[in-house]
Design an enzyme around this catalytic site. Structure first.
Site: not given
Ligand code: GLV
Length: 326
Positions: A239, A268, A286
């Site tokens: 993360r 993000e 991601h």
């Protein structure tokens, strides 16, 4: 009357069809990114919400939606959920473990290889038309096979990466985790438990697979980067926020660290501007669990949790099972 379910982001048409067989569904197939206020107003009156990691479920939305009974996250990570607040309000939280383990481990391994072997940087060089000859040291990177991999966070995905490394690439695997694995699991992964300090100073490649929490915030900052080998690489598939991205950009720019591979970022989809300028970092948006098969399995599991809970009072992968009435 059918329960009402909000699907907060675009999903597979098959997922919507499945949900529509059981619920009155309000969907967001245009994939608008709603503000917290917009999410609150759309979730009002719903019994269930299908979320992804980008929708925050906290006290404010729970207060605005007293009819809400379940939020099903299409992600294994659930740092977008305030689980204690959900439990206090009797709202079930579910996530999607297991179905993405091997796919995500594949990606972590791929990102480590791409980082160590400078695949993105060399591909950009070739596309830009700069390749005019073979050279003895062109894009010479860091060895992967036979080197030492340090894994921080040894859950299911970390274990999958350890097995690939130890059994497939003859790597020495060391790991650090809040709790030590059983002897059986350590032996299946051929992994040795070490302190975080030893891991950082010994590993040739460091892989982060730890869940995000206040405790894991900036697990890797300037101090930790300073204790890694200058030839080492760092990969984050966990993360954003687990790495201090500004400190990492500095370490990469100064040569304190050889290279990094990042699939997740602080704040993000924004990416720290200094990272974007560097050649020795591989950046992906991601996508560690992104194969069609796995994303469909994740969507199916999130939908199945909504169906099981809202039609039968059961759940498949609950995060706060104490809210389920027996
Ligand atoms: C993706 O990041 C997930 O948590 O599933």
């Amino acid at each position: 009357m059918k329960p009402k379910v909000l699907v907060a982001r675009a999903v597979f048409p098959e997922t919507l069809e499945l949900l529509r067989a059981h619920f009155h569904v309000v969907s967001n197939q245009d994939d608008h990114i709603w503000t917290p206020e917009e999410l609150r107003s759309r979730a009002a009156g719903m019994q269930g919400v299908f979320t992804t990691g980008s929708e925050r479920i906290d006290a404010a939305i729970l207060d605005a939606c007293p009819e809400l009974r379940i939020c099903a996250n299409m992600a294994v990570g659930f740092n977008n959920f305030d689980v204690p607040a959900m439990t206090a309000k009797g709202v079930l939280a579910t996530n999607t473990p297991d179905v993405l383990t091997e796919t995500t481990a594949d990606f972590g391994f791929a990102l480590m290889m791409a980082t160590a072997r400078r695949m993105a940087e060399s591909e950009h060089f070739l596309r830009a038309g700069h390749w005019d000859r073979w050279r003895f040291d062109m894009f010479a990177g860091t060895e992967v096979h036979g080197s030492t991999l340090g894994i921080i966070g040894m859950g299911r995905i970390g274990q999958g990466i350890a097995k690939r490394a130890a059994h497939g690439f003859g790597m020495r695997v060391i790991y650090h985790n809040r709790s030590r694995l059983s002897a059986d699991l350590e032996s299946a992964c051929k992994a040795t438990y070490v302190s975080k300090e030893e891991l950082l100073s010994t590993a040739d490649h460091v892989m982060l697979v730890v869940p995000y929490s206040a405790e894991s915030h900036h697990t890797i900052g300037a101090k930790e980067l300073g204790s890694m080998k200058p030839s080492a690489t760092l990969v984050n598939i966990a993360r954003g926020g687990i790495v201090d991205d500004a400190a990492l950009a500095q370490a990469l720019a100064s040569g304190q660290l050889a290279a990094a591979g990042l699939d997740v970022f602080e704040g993000e989809p924004k990416v720290h501007p200094s990272l974007l300028k560097l050649k020795n970092v591989v950046l992906t948006p991601h996508i560690a669990s992104a194969t069609i098969k796995t994303r469909m399995a994740m969507a199916q599991l999130a939908a199945d949790n909504l169906i099981a809970y809202l039609t039968q009072g059961k759940a498949i992968t609950p995060l706060n099972p104490q809210v389920i009435k027996s």
